[in-house]
Design a protein around this motif. Sequence first.
Motif, short mmCIF file in Angstrom:
data_model
loop_
_atom_site.label_atom_id
_atom_site.label_comp_id
_atom_site.label_asym_id
_atom_site.label_seq_id
_atom_site.Cartn_x
_atom_site.Cartn_y
_atom_site.Cartn_z
N SER A 235 11.24 18.07 -13.48
CA SER A 235 10.43 16.92 -13.08
C SER A 235 10.79 16.47 -11.66
N LEU A 236 12.08 16.50 -11.35
CA LEU A 236 12.54 16.11 -10.03
C LEU A 236 12.00 17.06 -8.96
N VAL A 237 12.04 18.36 -9.25
CA VAL A 237 11.51 19.34 -8.30
C VAL A 237 10.02 19.10 -8.06
N GLN A 238 9.26 18.90 -9.15
CA GLN A 238 7.82 18.66 -9.02
C GLN A 238 7.54 17.36 -8.27
N THR A 239 8.37 16.34 -8.49
CA THR A 239 8.22 15.08 -7.77
C THR A 239 8.44 15.27 -6.29
N GLN A 240 9.47 15.99 -5.93
CA GLN A 240 9.76 16.25 -4.51
C GLN A 240 8.62 17.03 -3.86
N GLN A 241 8.04 17.97 -4.61
CA GLN A 241 6.91 18.73 -4.08
C GLN A 241 5.70 17.83 -3.87
N ALA A 242 5.47 16.90 -4.80
CA ALA A 242 4.33 15.98 -4.68
C ALA A 242 4.50 15.05 -3.49
N MET B 256 0.84 -1.20 0.00
CA MET B 256 0.00 0.00 0.00
C MET B 256 0.88 1.25 0.00
N ALA B 257 0.62 2.17 -0.90
CA ALA B 257 1.38 3.41 -0.94
C ALA B 257 1.04 4.25 0.28
N ASN B 258 2.00 5.02 0.75
CA ASN B 258 1.73 5.94 1.85
C ASN B 258 2.36 7.28 1.54
N LYS B 259 2.23 8.20 2.46
CA LYS B 259 2.68 9.56 2.19
C LYS B 259 4.18 9.63 1.96
N ARG B 260 4.92 8.72 2.58
CA ARG B 260 6.36 8.79 2.45
C ARG B 260 6.84 8.05 1.21
N CYS B 261 6.01 7.22 0.63
CA CYS B 261 6.46 6.41 -0.51
C CYS B 261 5.35 6.31 -1.56
N PRO B 262 5.12 7.37 -2.32
CA PRO B 262 4.08 7.31 -3.35
C PRO B 262 4.48 6.36 -4.47
N VAL B 263 3.49 5.84 -5.15
CA VAL B 263 3.74 5.04 -6.34
C VAL B 263 4.04 6.00 -7.49
N ARG B 264 5.10 5.68 -8.24
CA ARG B 264 5.47 6.51 -9.40
C ARG B 264 5.27 5.71 -10.67
N VAL B 265 4.41 6.23 -11.54
CA VAL B 265 4.03 5.53 -12.75
C VAL B 265 4.39 6.37 -13.97
N GLY B 266 4.92 5.73 -14.99
CA GLY B 266 5.16 6.40 -16.27
C GLY B 266 3.99 6.16 -17.20
N LEU B 267 3.49 7.22 -17.81
CA LEU B 267 2.38 7.13 -18.76
C LEU B 267 2.89 7.54 -20.13
N THR B 268 2.69 6.68 -21.13
CA THR B 268 3.16 7.02 -22.46
C THR B 268 2.20 6.46 -23.51
N ALA C 86 3.82 16.87 -0.37
CA ALA C 86 2.39 17.14 -0.20
C ALA C 86 1.59 15.89 0.14
N GLY C 87 2.26 14.73 0.16
CA GLY C 87 1.58 13.50 0.53
C GLY C 87 0.86 12.80 -0.60
N SER C 88 1.26 13.05 -1.84
CA SER C 88 0.61 12.40 -2.98
C SER C 88 0.79 10.89 -2.90
N ARG C 89 -0.28 10.15 -3.17
CA ARG C 89 -0.21 8.68 -3.15
C ARG C 89 0.22 8.12 -4.49
N LEU C 90 -0.11 8.83 -5.58
CA LEU C 90 0.24 8.36 -6.92
C LEU C 90 0.75 9.53 -7.75
N ILE C 91 1.97 9.39 -8.26
CA ILE C 91 2.56 10.38 -9.15
C ILE C 91 2.63 9.77 -10.54
N VAL C 92 1.99 10.42 -11.51
CA VAL C 92 1.98 9.92 -12.88
C VAL C 92 2.85 10.84 -13.73
N HIS C 93 3.91 10.29 -14.28
CA HIS C 93 4.80 11.03 -15.17
C HIS C 93 4.34 10.82 -16.61
#
Length: 206
Positions: free
Chosen positions: A101-108, A1-13, A111-118
Amino acid sequence: MANKRCPVRVGLTGGIGSGKSTVGGMFASLGATMIDADQIARAVTGPGGDAMDAIRSTFGAAFVDASGALDRSRMRELAFNQPEARTQLEAIVHPLVTRHSLVQTQQAIAAGSRLIVHDIPLLTESGRWARQLDAVVVVDCPVETQIERVMHRSGLAPDVVRGIIASQATRHARRAVADIVIANGPHNTLPALQAQVRQVAALFGL
């Protein structure tokens, strides 16, 4: 389960006309944080963008428009006639896209994002993303559907669209790197596409 400290990072293409941006918007509506590589690239090559000094010194003032942005049509023509120009442009733009992208990822993450979609159009072509992602989602449709959609929305000639598609990874290559494929063929409806996106988002904790 993803949590605030470890969001899931997904690539979308997906290839041009596949519906990747539509799918990205659906992920965002479900609560994912979207990081759009194309949007960042447009920003760094826009008026006063981080890439513009290097573009001016590399290609000359003729490739900077009146607003101080990259003259995209002129650059497209140059890259078509001189493929090495595209490589030069990418060498300028891609490191900046990675940095932003790295800056935006760190911000997400903060902020406690559970899912980051690149959203990464060239994910398949680039070998540098695999280590940073937990999964790759590919939006897939037949090439003829891509052509029809792009012609309809952009008014480009079929040969031009085929040229753009030929410059991207093949459909087979994209599917080969996919952990999940979202089908968006010619008879797919928006509700059906939304249902697929909901299923995928649920897999990643949304």
